[in-house]
Design a protein around this motif. Structure first.
Motif, PDB file in Angstrom:
ATOM      1  N   THR A  59     -28.868 -13.964 -55.666  1.00  0.00           N
ATOM      2  CA  THR A  59     -30.139 -13.342 -55.288  1.00  0.00           C
ATOM      3  C   THR A  59     -30.905 -14.235 -54.325  1.00  0.00           C
ATOM      4  N   GLU A  60     -30.899 -15.535 -54.582  1.00  0.00           N
ATOM      5  CA  GLU A  60     -31.577 -16.474 -53.684  1.00  0.00           C
ATOM      6  C   GLU A  60     -30.886 -16.501 -52.325  1.00  0.00           C
ATOM      7  N   LEU A  61     -29.557 -16.467 -52.317  1.00  0.00           N
ATOM      8  CA  LEU A  61     -28.822 -16.436 -51.057  1.00  0.00           C
ATOM      9  C   LEU A  61     -29.118 -15.148 -50.290  1.00  0.00           C
ATOM     10  N   GLU A  62     -29.158 -14.036 -50.988  1.00  0.00           N
ATOM     11  CA  GLU A  62     -29.478 -12.759 -50.349  1.00  0.00           C
ATOM     12  C   GLU A  62     -30.867 -12.792 -49.722  1.00  0.00           C
ATOM     13  N   THR A  63     -31.818 -13.356 -50.444  1.00  0.00           N
ATOM     14  CA  THR A  63     -33.185 -13.463 -49.930  1.00  0.00           C
ATOM     15  C   THR A  63     -33.218 -14.303 -48.653  1.00  0.00           C
ATOM     16  N   LEU A  64     -32.504 -15.428 -48.668  1.00  0.00           N
ATOM     17  CA  LEU A  64     -32.447 -16.282 -47.478  1.00  0.00           C
ATOM     18  C   LEU A  64     -31.832 -15.540 -46.293  1.00  0.00           C
ATOM     19  N   LEU A  65     -30.737 -14.838 -46.535  1.00  0.00           N
ATOM     20  CA  LEU A  65     -30.086 -14.082 -45.463  1.00  0.00           C
ATOM     21  C   LEU A  65     -30.997 -13.005 -44.906  1.00  0.00           C
ATOM     22  N   ARG A  66     -31.651 -12.281 -45.787  1.00  0.00           N
ATOM     23  CA  ARG A  66     -32.566 -11.223 -45.334  1.00  0.00           C
ATOM     24  C   ARG A  66     -33.688 -11.793 -44.473  1.00  0.00           C
ATOM     25  N   ARG A  67     -34.243 -12.923 -44.892  1.00  0.00           N
ATOM     26  CA  ARG A  67     -35.328 -13.546 -44.120  1.00  0.00           C
ATOM     27  C   ARG A  67     -34.854 -13.984 -42.744  1.00  0.00           C
ATOM     28  N   ARG A  68     -33.659 -14.582 -42.695  1.00  0.00           N
ATOM     29  CA  ARG A  68     -33.129 -15.032 -41.404  1.00  0.00           C
ATOM     30  C   ARG A  68     -32.887 -13.832 -40.482  1.00  0.00           C
ATOM     31  N   LEU A  69     -32.299 -12.766 -41.030  1.00  0.00           N
ATOM     32  CA  LEU A  69     -32.028 -11.576 -40.221  1.00  0.00           C
ATOM     33  C   LEU A  69     -33.313 -10.893 -39.772  1.00  0.00           C
ATOM     34  N   GLU A  70     -34.298 -10.817 -40.656  1.00  0.00           N
ATOM     35  CA  GLU A  70     -35.576 -10.205 -40.288  1.00  0.00           C
ATOM     36  C   GLU A  70     -36.268 -11.008 -39.199  1.00  0.00           C
ATOM     37  N   ALA A  71     -36.186 -12.334 -39.271  1.00  0.00           N
ATOM     38  CA  ALA A  71     -36.809 -13.172 -38.244  1.00  0.00           C
ATOM     39  C   ALA A  71     -36.121 -12.962 -36.893  1.00  0.00           C
ATOM     40  N   LEU A  72     -34.804 -12.760 -36.899  1.00  0.00           N
ATOM     41  CA  LEU A  72     -34.072 -12.567 -35.652  1.00  0.00           C
ATOM     42  C   LEU A  72     -34.445 -11.281 -34.926  1.00  0.00           C
ATOM     43  N   GLN A  73     -34.865 -10.270 -35.663  1.00  0.00           N
ATOM     44  CA  GLN A  73     -35.161  -9.005 -34.996  1.00  0.00           C
ATOM     45  C   GLN A  73     -36.314  -9.125 -34.004  1.00  0.00           C
ATOM     46  N   TYR A  74     -37.106 -10.169 -34.101  1.00  0.00           N
ATOM     47  CA  TYR A  74     -38.224 -10.380 -33.184  1.00  0.00           C
ATOM     48  C   TYR A  74     -37.881 -11.383 -32.079  1.00  0.00           C
ATOM     49  N   ARG A  75     -36.670 -11.905 -32.095  1.00  0.00           N
ATOM     50  CA  ARG A  75     -36.249 -12.897 -31.092  1.00  0.00           C
ATOM     51  C   ARG A  75     -35.286 -12.226 -30.117  1.00  0.00           C
ATOM     52  N   HIS A  76     -35.852 -11.404 -29.254  1.00  0.00           N
ATOM     53  CA  HIS A  76     -35.043 -10.601 -28.337  1.00  0.00           C
ATOM     54  C   HIS A  76     -34.177 -11.448 -27.426  1.00  0.00           C
ATOM     55  N   GLY A  77     -34.673 -12.604 -27.044  1.00  0.00           N
ATOM     56  CA  GLY A  77     -33.893 -13.486 -26.182  1.00  0.00           C
ATOM     57  C   GLY A  77     -32.631 -13.976 -26.868  1.00  0.00           C
ATOM     58  N   VAL A  78     -32.754 -14.304 -28.141  1.00  0.00           N
ATOM     59  CA  VAL A  78     -31.583 -14.760 -28.902  1.00  0.00           C
ATOM     60  C   VAL A  78     -30.592 -13.612 -29.062  1.00  0.00           C
ATOM     61  N   LEU A  79     -31.093 -12.447 -29.421  1.00  0.00           N
ATOM     62  CA  LEU A  79     -30.220 -11.283 -29.592  1.00  0.00           C
ATOM     63  C   LEU A  79     -29.540 -10.927 -28.271  1.00  0.00           C
ATOM     64  N   GLY A  80     -30.295 -10.979 -27.185  1.00  0.00           N
ATOM     65  CA  GLY A  80     -29.717 -10.722 -25.870  1.00  0.00           C
ATOM     66  C   GLY A  80     -28.657 -11.749 -25.510  1.00  0.00           C
ATOM     67  N   GLY A  81     -28.851 -12.969 -25.970  1.00  0.00           N
ATOM     68  CA  GLY A  81     -27.869 -14.020 -25.732  1.00  0.00           C
ATOM     69  C   GLY A  81     -26.546 -13.735 -26.420  1.00  0.00           C
ATOM     70  N   PHE A  82     -26.604 -13.136 -27.604  1.00  0.00           N
ATOM     71  CA  PHE A  82     -25.369 -12.770 -28.295  1.00  0.00           C
ATOM     72  C   PHE A  82     -24.597 -11.739 -27.484  1.00  0.00           C
ATOM     73  N   LEU A  83     -25.317 -10.781 -26.903  1.00  0.00           N
ATOM     74  CA  LEU A  83     -24.672  -9.782 -26.046  1.00  0.00           C
ATOM     75  C   LEU A  83     -24.148 -10.410 -24.759  1.00  0.00           C
TER      76      LEU A  83
END
Length: 96
Positions: A59-83
């Motif tokens: 549950t703690e690992l899931e919470t950490l993953l969710r937080r990291r993924l949610e934070a990434l949705q606002y980092r368009h430059g990082v997401l664009g870099g993956f593409l």
């Protein structure tokens, strides 16, 4: 949309759903090409961010993953870099 060839992505049901949406363009990746899949870069990024973290429970690992993924949705430059890192030309797809 860029998809790998996961069986659910190329199923008859999914093909029918895509066909109903003229505005949607699907780009299918080769059978095994992690270097072309932007999701692979995303997960590598997430894994690096958890390198020195020791979750005590799933549950703690899931919470950490969710937080990291949610934070990434606002980092368009990082997401664009993956593409961009894939080198794919998404302006002129070949189609499914």
């Amino acid at each position: 949309m860029v998809w790998d060839r996961l069986n659910t992505h190329i199923s008859k049901t999914m093909k029918a759903l895509v066909a109903e949406r003229e505005w949607l363009t699907i780009v299918l990746l080769p059978g095994y090409a992690p270097e072309l899949n932007p999701v692979e870069a995303l997960w590598a990024h997430i894994k690096r961010s958890l390198a020195n973290v020791a979750a005590r429970t799933l549950t703690e690992l899931e919470t950490l993953l969710r937080r990291r993924l949610e934070a990434l949705q606002y980092r368009h430059g990082v997401l664009g870099g993956f593409l961009a890192g894939t080198g794919l030309d998404l302006d002129r797809p070949d189609g499914p």
